[in-house]
Motif scaffolding. Structure first.
Motif, short mmCIF file in Angstrom:
data_model
loop_
_atom_site.label_atom_id
_atom_site.label_comp_id
_atom_site.label_asym_id
_atom_site.label_seq_id
_atom_site.Cartn_x
_atom_site.Cartn_y
_atom_site.Cartn_z
N GLU A 162 0.67 -1.05 -0.17
CA GLU A 162 -0.31 0.26 -0.19
C GLU A 162 0.98 0.96 0.39
O GLU A 162 1.77 1.53 0.95
CB GLU A 162 -0.74 -0.10 0.97
CG GLU A 162 -2.12 -0.98 1.10
CD GLU A 162 -3.27 -0.78 2.48
OE1 GLU A 162 -2.85 -0.39 3.42
OE2 GLU A 162 -3.63 -1.79 2.02
N GLN A 163 0.67 2.00 -1.09
CA GLN A 163 1.39 3.50 -0.98
C GLN A 163 -0.15 4.66 -0.95
O GLN A 163 -0.78 4.15 -1.70
CB GLN A 163 2.38 3.81 -2.06
CG GLN A 163 2.80 4.26 -2.23
CD GLN A 163 3.88 4.97 -3.36
OE1 GLN A 163 3.85 3.69 -3.92
NE2 GLN A 163 4.81 5.65 -3.71
N VAL A 164 0.62 5.94 -0.19
CA VAL A 164 -0.72 6.91 -0.69
C VAL A 164 -0.21 7.90 -2.14
O VAL A 164 1.46 8.13 -1.58
CB VAL A 164 -0.82 7.21 0.52
CG1 VAL A 164 -1.88 9.07 0.95
CG2 VAL A 164 -1.27 6.68 1.81
N ILE A 165 -0.90 8.26 -2.80
CA ILE A 165 -0.04 8.90 -3.55
C ILE A 165 -1.80 9.93 -4.35
O ILE A 165 -2.61 8.90 -4.47
CB ILE A 165 0.02 7.80 -5.37
CG1 ILE A 165 0.94 6.58 -5.16
CG2 ILE A 165 0.58 8.46 -6.15
CD1 ILE A 165 0.91 6.07 -5.91
N LEU A 166 -0.85 11.59 -3.80
CA LEU A 166 -1.89 11.88 -4.40
C LEU A 166 -3.02 12.07 -3.21
O LEU A 166 -4.13 12.01 -3.38
CB LEU A 166 -2.70 12.47 -5.57
CG LEU A 166 -1.70 11.96 -7.02
CD1 LEU A 166 -2.15 12.74 -8.18
CD2 LEU A 166 -0.43 14.31 -6.47
N VAL A 170 -2.98 3.99 -2.54
CA VAL A 170 -3.09 2.72 -4.14
C VAL A 170 -2.43 1.56 -3.57
O VAL A 170 -1.54 1.24 -2.68
CB VAL A 170 -1.81 3.38 -5.05
CG1 VAL A 170 -2.29 2.27 -6.46
CG2 VAL A 170 -2.58 4.70 -5.56
N VAL A 171 -2.97 0.32 -3.98
CA VAL A 171 -2.75 -1.21 -3.28
C VAL A 171 -2.10 -1.83 -4.63
O VAL A 171 -2.54 -2.39 -5.96
CB VAL A 171 -3.76 -2.26 -3.09
CG1 VAL A 171 -2.90 -3.61 -2.03
CG2 VAL A 171 -4.64 -1.16 -1.57
N ARG A 172 -0.54 -2.47 -4.67
CA ARG A 172 -0.30 -2.51 -5.65
C ARG A 172 -0.06 -4.52 -5.64
O ARG A 172 0.13 -5.07 -3.99
CB ARG A 172 0.66 -2.32 -5.83
CG ARG A 172 0.73 -0.99 -6.64
CD ARG A 172 2.32 -0.11 -6.57
NE ARG A 172 1.75 0.68 -7.44
CZ ARG A 172 2.03 1.83 -7.82
NH1 ARG A 172 3.73 2.26 -7.06
NH2 ARG A 172 1.78 3.16 -8.52
#
Length: 310
Positions: A162-166, A170-172
């Motif tokens: 999980e990464q926070v973008i804007l 976002v889960v990859r």
């Protein structure tokens, strides 16, 4: 900077960023390299294997070891650091093998991978296999066991990064290349030097509380809480714990790189938290992933050479 490189063929390294096309010079800042200042195709176009690990010392040690294994060693060479213009990362190369340090934790390896993937793309590399070699804490394994990661999971045992973008999460996907894992396992059987297993690797954001240690500056849980958590991890197929595999798996999958993670265990976390083995023992443990990955690379190169002469 113009120059002849290696023509791309096979499976290319992908980037998915239309903004890069507008750059007159893509500066790989943390490598002290750039598309205008360096002939990246000439320098790196022949790379087929990339090995990454936490410390600069470990990655220089690896390039020296693989050079000997591939009979490419030069007694007069000190294997210079390609990233000599920066103290962030170190990079070494011998033949088709690139060895790069990535520091500790998800943020550090993430920065390195962004620039490494762009470097491989700008150099027109293809059919690249990338392997993280490192150390970890084991769960229910004897110290010195080598773990080949089947899938990287987060601290809740789910296969995701999980990464926070804007401002949005976002889960990859964190799947790794199953065929590479099986080839590495076969190499371990061929070597027959140490115990090797395939299993899930838990990737955390922290070395202490995030890994249920009792010896950090802060701890709000009991020994029983710790044991219950680690046992649940074990039941979920987790064999070891480290701090880089999830973003490594996610970014390599996005770029089309065949990827694997090979980590040796320094201790069994069910029996303790502190690494207290001798320096000599730990040094021997750290060489095990190098030996396994070197065997894999030699085998792949011999297979390729055999097919070309057939």
């Amino acid at each position: 900077m113009d120059g002849e490189g290696v023509e791309p063929c096979g499976r290319p390294v992908f980037v998915n960023n239309p903004h890069l096309d507008a750059l007159a010079d893509d500066v790989l800042y943390h490598f002290s390299l750039g598309t205008k200042t360096h002939n990246l195709p000439a320098m790196f176009g022949d790379v087929k294997f990339v090995c990454v690990g936490g410390s600069p010392w470990r990655m220089k040690s690896f390039i020296e070891y693989i050079a000997t294994e591939l009979n490419m060693e030069d007694p007069k060479s000190e294997y210079p650091n390609i990233c000599v213009g920066t103290d962030r990362y170190a990079m070494y190369k011998i033949g088709p093998v690139l060895s790069v340090s990535h520091g500790m934790g998800i943020p550090s390896i993430s920065i390195m991978l962004h620039e490494l993937i762009k470097l491989l793309h700008h150099a027109h590399c293809s059919d690249v296999t990338i392997i993280r070699i490192g150390t970890s804490g084991g769960i229910g394994l004897e110290p010195g066991t080598v773990v080949i990661t089947k899938q990287s999971v987060d601290a809740t045992f789910l296969p995701r990064f999980e990464q926070v973008i804007l401002g949005k999460t976002v889960v990859r996907n964190t799947d790794l290349d199953e065929s590479v894992a099986q080839e590495l396992l076969q190499c371990s059987k061929d070597l027959n030097l140490f115990e090797t297993v395939i299993g899930n690797t838990m990737c955390t954001m922290d070395f202490y509380e995030g890994q249920a240690r009792l010896d950090g500056a802060f701890c709000s849980y009991t020994e029983k809480d710790k044991q219950d958590y680690l046992n649940r991890a074990n039941e979920a197929g987790v064999c070891n714990i480290e701090m880089e595999s999830s973003v490594f798996a996610a970014m390599c999958k996005l770029s089309g790189l065949r990827a694997a993670v090979v980590c040796v265990t320094f201790l069994d976390r069910l029996k303790g938290d502190q690494v207290n083995s001798s320096h000599e023992v730990l040094h021997d443990y750290q060489l095990r992933p190098q030996k396994l990955v070197s065997c894999f690379i030699k085998k792949k190169l011999m297979t390729k050479a055999g097919s070309q002469t057939a």
